[in-house]
Design a protein around this motif. Structure first.
Motif, short mmCIF file in Angstrom:
data_model
loop_
_atom_site.label_atom_id
_atom_site.label_comp_id
_atom_site.label_asym_id
_atom_site.label_seq_id
_atom_site.Cartn_x
_atom_site.Cartn_y
_atom_site.Cartn_z
N GLU A 165 -13.39 -64.00 -16.34
CA GLU A 165 -13.51 -63.41 -17.67
C GLU A 165 -12.16 -63.68 -18.34
O GLU A 165 -11.17 -63.02 -18.04
CB GLU A 165 -13.76 -61.90 -17.62
N ARG A 180 -16.71 -61.95 -9.99
CA ARG A 180 -16.43 -62.07 -11.43
C ARG A 180 -15.03 -61.47 -11.60
O ARG A 180 -14.77 -60.35 -11.16
CB ARG A 180 -17.48 -61.29 -12.22
N ASP A 237 -12.16 -59.92 -13.55
CA ASP A 237 -11.91 -59.17 -14.78
C ASP A 237 -10.56 -59.56 -15.39
O ASP A 237 -9.55 -59.66 -14.67
CB ASP A 237 -11.90 -57.67 -14.40
N ASP A 263 -12.35 -45.80 -17.47
CA ASP A 263 -12.84 -46.99 -18.17
C ASP A 263 -14.08 -47.52 -17.44
O ASP A 263 -14.10 -48.65 -16.95
CB ASP A 263 -11.74 -48.06 -18.26
N HIS A 302 -5.11 -54.57 -13.17
CA HIS A 302 -4.61 -53.19 -13.11
C HIS A 302 -5.43 -52.41 -12.10
O HIS A 302 -6.58 -52.74 -11.83
CB HIS A 302 -4.78 -52.53 -14.49
N HIS A 342 -21.67 -55.58 -21.04
CA HIS A 342 -21.36 -54.14 -21.17
C HIS A 342 -20.23 -53.87 -22.16
O HIS A 342 -19.83 -52.71 -22.31
CB HIS A 342 -20.98 -53.61 -19.78
N ASP A 343 -19.69 -54.90 -22.79
CA ASP A 343 -18.57 -54.72 -23.71
C ASP A 343 -18.94 -54.91 -25.18
O ASP A 343 -18.10 -54.69 -26.05
CB ASP A 343 -17.44 -55.72 -23.38
#
Ligand code: GLC
Length: 559
Positions: free
Chosen positions: A282, A219, A221, A74, A117, A342-343
């Motif tokens: 985020e 940042r 996630d 990912d 994760h 980036h998403d």
């Protein structure tokens, strides 16, 4: 005792602890920024080499997406080792050099932390797989027995964010089919068990590790997913509200209240540093709940994705800005603004498609049609993106820019299936293309095998049209998007003032006009016809003025 005046001179320059409140932060997706060693993958030394570019651009900080060892299931958000650098991207020494170079240029560094994760290659997950059911090693993740007579059914019917089931079955050390583990994202991203003190301790260690290395902020996630309530019976997927719909902290994994205990602990650690380390969450949560992540006793700031999710629309923009600034007044946390990352599909492309709701709106149909339906008006999209970005840079709070938007880059749709990397593409055959189109390596020059990105072909293919967007081309071009960003960022720095804004009502509701306390006006014309400008000196405009008027889809700053 009187202290002689010369001893009052401090050895280190006084650090401004509020630097982040109105910073322009530039996101670097490291594998696609600049490749220094010609392996097709951007790297840390590549970033260091481009520090003069970043300085000239005029940003205050870099947010660096994951650069840790990873199999890239990912895009690096599957981390093998939280306290190291991916070998293909460099070494810890390279990282230290990059930090020094950025700091020497007056640029802060925010790194991405992925606490929900790890990757399935992380030493702890390997250990969990090699250990029996009920072992301490399994307790660091979320393992459950399956349902059905032989545990052959998953513990629940939950779906992963990337599509497909959120549980995967493991093969036990003795070769039999065994327990299931939870992964809210890809199969390769097993969720940590945040009830486990070892997990908590290890992340504190990681935050300290990078803070000690000079990192200025983090940042976080998927900051809203760490805590889970997995008591039986687990609710059926169909009965669960969507990610950003819960408002009471009762969802089994999104936005639970207990998550804030974790961040209070992190804040205590951040505040041990001088200046305190910053953090931005985020968190795709309901707007009413965002402030909890942003409060001073928590992370301090949370992404507000409202503009990114909005259509290009004066009314929606005004409502979003007003609401978020009102919220800022209450929480004391500065707002964050962002159009691209980036998403999501790049905003120059989103704004060149017909208006539609949602994060990617009509852009999804456009991607799935291979870029033919609906028809993209590239010029209009660029013009609107420039207007929107100039508006954003005048807002109080911090602005987050995504690499390539300063070049006016569009989404790349023409990536062959064989080159695609995003797990959402693989997990949703035929219905999702994924996020690779905004992650194509930057064009630095108009010529060369990878357009100046590196000495060999880039890991995601760059289309031929990328060359006209190259940095070197725009540096020579009057009115280029790069020139606009450079000028706007320099002006923003000199104009920045108190975190407030007042709307100035215009006769045309398609014109958004606001003024900052120091008399810095920003006016955007969303209407098709040119409109008169307010009195004053025009400092910059996103497109040339039309006989002294503000043309369609243009922003101007006036003082
Ligand atoms: C965040 C990241 C995204 C990643 C996901 C899982 O949403 O921005 O790129 O895929 O988390 O880590």
């Amino acid at each position: 005792m009187t202290i002689p005046s010369q001893t009052l001179v401090t050895a280190h320059p006084v650090q401004d602890a509020t630097w982040w409140r109105q910073a322009a932060v530039y996101q670097i997706y490291p594998r696609s920024f600049s490749d220094s060693n010609g392996d097709g993958l951007g790297d840390i030394r590549g970033i260091t080499a481009k520090v003069p570019y970043l300085q000239r651009l005029g940003i205050d900080a870099v947010w660096l997406s994951p650069f840790y060892p990873s199999a890239l299931a990912d895009g690096g958000y599957d981390v093998d080792d939280y306290r190291n650098v991916d070998r293909r991207l460099g070494t810890l020494d390279d990282f230290d050099e990059m930090v020094s170079a950025l700091h020497d240029a007056g640029i802060k560094l925010i790194v991405d932390i992925v606490p929900n994760h790890s990757s399935n290659r992380h030493a702890w997950f390997r250990e969990a797989l090699a250990s029996p059911k009920g072992s301490a090693a399994r307790e660091r993740y979320i393992f459950r027995d399956g349902k059905g007579t032989n545990g052959e059914l998953p513990p629940s019917d939950w779906e992963s964010v990337f599509g497909g089931p959120a549980w995967d079955r493991v093969t036990e050390p003795d070769g039999t089919s065994g327990q299931w583990y939870l992964h809210l994202f890809a199969t390769e991203q097993p969720d940590f068990n945040w009830e486990n003190p070892e997990v908590r301790q290890d992340f504190l260690k990681t935050l300290r590790f990078w803070s000690d290395r000079g990192v200025d902020g983090f940042r976080i996630d998927v900051a809203h997913a760490l805590m889970k309530d997995l008591r039986e019976p687990l609710p059926a997927w169909a009965d669960m509200p969507a990610e950003d719909e819960t408002t009471d902290g009762t969802h089994p994994f999104w936005d639970r209240d207990e998550v804030h205990e974790i961040y209070a602990g992190w804040r205590a650690l951040f505040n041990e540093y001088d200046p305190p380390r910053t953090a931005v969450a985020e968190a795709w949560v309901h707007a009413d709940r965002r402030g909890r992540y942003a409060r001073a006793e928590g992370l301090g700031q949370a992404f507000n994705f409202d503009l990114l999710q909005s259509a290009y629309d004066a009314g929606q923009f005004r409502e979003i800005i007003t609401r978020n600034l009102a919220e800022s007044e209450v929480t004391g946390a500065p707002s964050t603004w962002v159009f691209s990352n980036h998403d999501v599909v790049r905003h120059a492309t989103r704004y060149g498609l017909p208006k539609g709701p949602g994060r990617n709106g009509p852009a999804h149909a456009w991607l799935m049609s291979g870029g033919t339906e609906p028809v993209l008006d590239r010029e209009l999209g660029t013009r609107r993106a420039r207007a929107a970005s100039l508006l954003m840079l005048a807002l109080p709070g911090s602005s987050y820019l995504y690499q390539g938007e300063e070049l006016g880059l569009h989404e790349v749709v023409e990536i062959p299936d064989t080159d695609r990397q995003d797990p959402t593409f693989f997990r949703n055959p035929g219905s999702e293309i994924g996020r690779d189109g905004c992650r194509v390596p930057l064009p630095w020059t108009a010529e060369g095998v990878a357009l100046g990105f590196g000495a060999t072909a880039a890991h995601l293919p760059q289309p031929a049209w990328f060359s006209s967007y190259a940095v070197a081309v725009q540096e020579e071009q009057d009115g280029s998007t790069l020139g606009l960003y450079r000028e706007a960022l320099a002006l923003r720095r000199s104009l920045q003032s108190d975190e407030q804004l007042k709307w100035v009502d215009e006769p045309n509701a398609q014109v958004l006009h606001f003024v900052r306390p120091n008399g810095w006006h920003s006016v955007t014309n969303f209407a098709p016809e040119p409109v008169p400008l307010p009195a004053g000196t025009v400092l910059i405009s996103s497109s040339p003025l039309a006989e002294g008027k503000l043309p369609a889809d243009t922003t101007a700053w006036i003082i």
